[in-house]
Design a protein around this motif. Sequence first.
Motif, mmCIF file in Angstrom:
data_model
loop_
_atom_site.group_PDB
_atom_site.id
_atom_site.type_symbol
_atom_site.label_atom_id
_atom_site.label_comp_id
_atom_site.label_asym_id
_atom_site.label_seq_id
_atom_site.Cartn_x
_atom_site.Cartn_y
_atom_site.Cartn_z
ATOM 1 N N VAL A 13 0.983 -1.831 0.158
ATOM 2 C CA VAL A 13 -0.082 -0.763 -0.280
ATOM 3 C C VAL A 13 0.916 1.433 -0.299
ATOM 4 N N PHE A 16 -0.119 4.906 -0.121
ATOM 5 C CA PHE A 16 -1.273 5.334 0.136
ATOM 6 C C PHE A 16 -0.989 5.664 1.964
ATOM 7 N N ASP A 92 -4.247 1.356 4.173
ATOM 8 C CA ASP A 92 -4.963 2.304 2.441
ATOM 9 C C ASP A 92 -6.529 2.880 3.685
ATOM 10 N N TYR A 124 -14.470 7.240 -2.979
ATOM 11 C CA TYR A 124 -14.011 6.744 -4.328
ATOM 12 C C TYR A 124 -13.344 7.072 -5.093
ATOM 13 N N TRP A 125 -12.246 5.998 -5.906
ATOM 14 C CA TRP A 125 -11.049 7.146 -7.014
ATOM 15 C C TRP A 125 -11.307 8.365 -7.558
ATOM 16 N N ARG A 208 -12.022 3.418 1.597
ATOM 17 C CA ARG A 208 -11.425 3.747 0.685
ATOM 18 C C ARG A 208 -11.517 2.235 -0.539
ATOM 19 N N GLN A 209 -12.483 3.419 -1.510
ATOM 20 C CA GLN A 209 -13.233 2.049 -2.324
ATOM 21 C C GLN A 209 -11.985 1.647 -3.416
ATOM 22 N N ARG A 210 -11.057 1.192 -4.320
ATOM 23 C CA ARG A 210 -10.271 1.016 -5.272
ATOM 24 C C ARG A 210 -11.277 1.436 -6.592
ATOM 25 N N ARG A 211 -9.929 1.716 -7.388
ATOM 26 C CA ARG A 211 -10.538 1.765 -8.385
ATOM 27 C C ARG A 211 -10.674 -0.012 -9.002
ATOM 28 N N GLN A 212 -9.667 -0.927 -8.430
ATOM 29 C CA GLN A 212 -10.269 -1.757 -8.953
ATOM 30 C C GLN A 212 -10.315 -2.835 -7.905
ATOM 31 N N ASN A 214 -11.448 -4.484 -3.776
ATOM 32 C CA ASN A 214 -10.401 -4.565 -2.676
ATOM 33 C C ASN A 214 -10.861 -5.550 -3.406
#
Length: 737
Positions: A13, A16, A92, A124-125, A208-212, A214
């Motif tokens: 990470v 982040f 993150d 969100y990202w 955090r909501q990662r682009r791809q 979790n």
Amino acid sequence: MPRFSIIVPVFKVQGFLRECLDSVLEQSYTDLEVVAVDDCSPDGCGAILDEYAALDPRVRVLHLPENVGLGRARNAGMPHATGDFLFFLDSDDTLTPGALRAIADRLDETADPDVLVFDYARTYWWGGTRRNVLARLLTTEGTFTAAEQPEILDLLMVVWNKVYRREFVEREGFAFPPGYYEDTPWTFPVMLSAGRIATLDRICLAYRQRRQGNILSTTSRKHFDIHDQYQRVFAFVDARPELAGWRPYLHRKMGEHCLDILSKPDRLPESDKREFFRLTAALFRTFRSGPVPAELRVLDGGYTRYRARREAGRAVRELGRRGAQARRAAATRAGRSWSAVLEHRPLDPDLAVYSAFSHRGVLGDPAAVYHAARELAPHIRGVWVVRDEEQAALLPPDVEHVLLDSLRYRRITARATYFVNNVNWPGALAKRPGSVHIHTHQGTPLKHMAADLLDKPGARHGIDVPQMLRRADRWDYSLVANRHSELVWDRAYPCHFASLRTGSPRNDVLVRARSGDGTAAAAVRARLGIPDGRQVVLYAPTRRDYVRGGHADRLDLARFADDLGEGSTLVVRLHPSLADGPARGMGLSELHRRGVVVDATDEPHVEDLMLASDVLITDYSALMFDYANLDRPIVVYADDWGAYAASRGAYFDITADAPGHVAGSYRELAWLFASQAWRDDESARLRAGFRSRFCEFDDGRAAERVVRTLMLGERPGEPASVVTVPAQAAHDAVTAS
């Protein structure tokens, strides 16, 4: 011994990690330690952790010789924790400003419960933020057990939205198992065993909501781990006879959880879904306890039957979606047909239609005109347009209304002569010859509006200016309270309407209150629970165009309320567009519950709040122009004026032409109130100049003037200016921007 031991497991990470650690170490509450566990991360995380440990003695780093996974990395950190409470923070995610202070205060208030559950928001990202939809479950005043309030288990079953009393965790021997779903066999046992649970209605963590997505959103056979984890949960319950009553609940939760994983197309390879279903069904039969809920009976059949039912359900939903679209299209066609028929009927000269703030009820300028018309022109029938049944239920019983886009709405609007609104009517509403459209606006403009936004792409985002102007083409009259507004509206809305110098109808009550007996203000204070004799400070910030979502925390409300002292009450009213977002969850709701401030965001009539207050603090809200009619002190808190003016655009510099003292920092704001300078002679001088310019036509008879002029055909004349303002000076102020 610190109050909090924050255990941070770290693996891959590095992008982040600094943000996570900074969010902890920069908290205003400093009685903490950080136990960072480097889970043999192959990137630069270990070096980053060592760097922070060298700079801050509160940080200790544990480097594991091999990767053990999230749960066991948390276990590795627990023996090194010395704090009263354990906080497991994913590396993150981040803490929100002031989170630990709020948690610590709530722990003190509830006498150190075993578990404290707090709120979070998904970030969100792409910059969006969404609050936990079950935040309402966090408003309990005292402490409770899961048996007393089982709905607490409906919250997301994760470890990081809680803090845990360390002695409770050690006494019960709780630990994280290995695996993919390690939070499940931790959270259920902890929550079911806790003797005292407390809640905090405040967003303390940004999830955090990662682009791809979790790790739990990836396609993998690792999702089969859920079966082992629920076996651990049942083993825990079976070892404790006092928890046997929870078996039916856990049985249902297990079935729902497993079917949810199976229903997600991105969780399991298609080749593994049949096996996952078979194992789920076997586990479901093994731990069956009591009747099976209807929605879980699918687990009693085979996978083929499950797939058939799922496909059938999907087909039904698709048909329903298409049917709803067809019904909406048919309703639109029918509405147009009705409108076409009704438009051939003559206008009703005694019918007026009203709306305010996008059909939210009897509010603002339209409400003032409506009440004046009922008194002066009772033969004119007034009908309000509201957006739904929920809004209709809030109307007074003697107020006639129609629902937006209903057949009755079309009938009424097709024949009405008068249309009064402070927001543009929907585009489908056609203006008939002979109808009179009266636009009241929503106050005196400071920020750029309409066509003036064309060179402000950030502020214009989501606003269709050409469509806005097409709708404004229907206006016959634009009401103004001053010549500044008259010039602005002429430029911002290049349409064919006449400006009417009536004053702002909603401000009539404020003008009359200057010489009133204070009865109305006392009634409002009593409704808000403000004790007699208190000095009431109204804080009304506006939204920001340079911040996604519009909310920026510019003021530490708890600190300011404390600095104001015992004799004052701080009343906070957020911008209406922020009322349903995460802004209130960042601390305002909790401060209101504790009586630190009064959250008046939901008060429908802002005029009542102005009447009840002794002083207004705002940044760039149009409320200041209305408030000036009370001739009470106004303080402008303009610590980000440069950013605001650059992003939104402004018609003049409010820091140079202010209605009172201007504070450019919190230190200056606190000094103004500590020294009582907020109400000194200079404040009165500035306010007098501001009132002469912006309250020019507000004489307390604006609503009456609108009714007599536009509905009764009289000519009562323009209001006399408070102080004559040279037209050229007003024009120069508008064009200076």
